[in-house]
Design an enzyme around this catalytic site. Structure first.
Site, PDB file in Angstrom:
ATOM      1  N   ASP A  48       0.861  -1.173   0.000  1.00  0.00           N
ATOM      2  CA  ASP A  48       0.000   0.000   0.000  1.00  0.00           C
ATOM      3  C   ASP A  48       0.906   1.235   0.000  1.00  0.00           C
ATOM      4  OD1 ASP A  48       0.944   0.235   2.612  1.00  0.00           O
ATOM      5  OD2 ASP A  48      -1.028   0.124   3.551  1.00  0.00           O
ATOM      6  N   THR A  75       2.285  -2.086   9.165  1.00  0.00           N
ATOM      7  CA  THR A  75       2.701  -3.076  10.177  1.00  0.00           C
ATOM      8  C   THR A  75       2.931  -4.463   9.590  1.00  0.00           C
ATOM      9  OG1 THR A  75       0.431  -3.725  10.674  1.00  0.00           O
ATOM     10  CG2 THR A  75       1.367  -1.907  11.980  1.00  0.00           C
ATOM     11  N   GLY A  76       2.410  -4.723   8.414  1.00  0.00           N
ATOM     12  CA  GLY A  76       2.447  -6.058   7.822  1.00  0.00           C
ATOM     13  C   GLY A  76       1.235  -6.881   8.193  1.00  0.00           C
ATOM     14  N   VAL A  77       0.532  -6.478   9.240  1.00  0.00           N
ATOM     15  CA  VAL A  77      -0.605  -7.254   9.731  1.00  0.00           C
ATOM     16  C   VAL A  77      -1.778  -7.186   8.763  1.00  0.00           C
ATOM     17  CG1 VAL A  77      -2.297  -7.491  11.589  1.00  0.00           C
ATOM     18  CG2 VAL A  77       0.090  -7.022  12.143  1.00  0.00           C
ATOM     19  N   HIS A  85       5.172 -31.529   9.855  1.00  0.00           N
ATOM     20  CA  HIS A  85       4.534 -30.258   9.512  1.00  0.00           C
ATOM     21  C   HIS A  85       3.580 -30.392   8.318  1.00  0.00           C
ATOM     22  CE1 HIS A  85       7.308 -28.512  12.311  1.00  0.00           C
ATOM     23  NE2 HIS A  85       8.322 -29.053  11.645  1.00  0.00           N
ATOM     24  N   CYS A 103       2.892  -3.347   4.198  1.00  0.00           N
ATOM     25  CA  CYS A 103       2.045  -2.217   4.584  1.00  0.00           C
ATOM     26  C   CYS A 103       2.705  -1.570   5.802  1.00  0.00           C
ATOM     27  CB  CYS A 103       0.597  -2.637   4.837  1.00  0.00           C
ATOM     28  SG  CYS A 103       0.313  -3.674   6.291  1.00  0.00           S
ATOM     29  N   HIS A 157       8.262 -24.676   8.764  1.00  0.00           N
ATOM     30  CA  HIS A 157       7.157 -25.372   9.437  1.00  0.00           C
ATOM     31  C   HIS A 157       5.802 -25.154   8.792  1.00  0.00           C
ATOM     32  CE1 HIS A 157       9.421 -25.625  13.553  1.00  0.00           C
ATOM     33  NE2 HIS A 157      10.138 -26.085  12.540  1.00  0.00           N
ATOM     34  N   ARG A 179      -0.198 -30.501   9.094  1.00  0.00           N
ATOM     35  CA  ARG A 179      -0.704 -29.193   9.536  1.00  0.00           C
ATOM     36  C   ARG A 179      -0.966 -28.277   8.340  1.00  0.00           C
ATOM     37  NH1 ARG A 179       3.846 -29.873  14.009  1.00  0.00           N
ATOM     38  NH2 ARG A 179       2.629 -31.145  15.445  1.00  0.00           N
TER      39      ARG A 179
END
Length: 169
Positions: free
Chosen positions: A10, A69-71, A135, A67, A100, A138
């Site tokens: 962004d 924060t990356g979140v 892994h 972005c 993983h 999962r």
């Protein structure tokens, strides 16, 4: 064989993106930038989605999204079925996200890390390889969730519980 990667950000991630693109090119990657290329305010879900779609479609094996924060951009990328985006702020988590979780999109925040740390994170992520083994199930559980396949998910969970009892995990 030419290595390809897609990158997007962004407007907040725009400042960090060119140094990452240059670094990837120095590492021998062909980089496709899906934007934004303007400092005008825009929405991170647009670019997280674009990176995610290009990876999930198989057009690119890996992607990077940036972005503030990356979140937010990782949440957007993870909405695309087949994407396993990891939001990280240091190399160790970046490496383990590949080893993983078989992450295929790396996300970080330009307000959280600087360009040198970002390059270290990218290196750790690109150098790591999925370990498979314990892994794998999962990652298959995540794929079953993407497909909204409850019976497959529940069967994999059952297998995991059995493996845990045997000490295989």
């Amino acid at each position: 064989m030419l290595k390809k990667i897609v990158i997007g950000s962004d407007h907040v991630g725009l400042e960090l993106k060119p140094s990452i693109i240059n670094h990837l090119k120095e590492l021998g990657y062909e980089v496709t930038d899906v934007g934004t290329n303007s400092k005008d305010r825009t929405d991170y879900p647009i670019f997280g989605r674009m990176v995610g779609q290009k990876v999930a479609s198989g057009e690119f094996p890996l992607g990077i999204a940036i972005c503030g924060t990356g979140v937010g951009i990782s949440l957007a990328a993870n909405k695309v079925a087949g994407v396993r985006a990891a939001c990280v702020s240091e190399p160790y988590s970046a490496s383990l996200s590949r080893q993983h979780n078989n992450s295929n999109v790396l996300c970080f925040g330009s307000r959280v890390i600087g360009s040198e740390l970002a390059k270290m994170i990218v290196n750790a992520w690109l150098d790591a390889k999925f370990q498979g083994g314990r892994h794998q199930r999962r990652v298959e559980e995540l794929a079953a969730e993407d497909q909204r396949d409850d019976s497959k998910f529940n069967e994999l969970v059952k297998q995991g519980k059995a493996a845990n009892k045997k000490g295989e995990n």
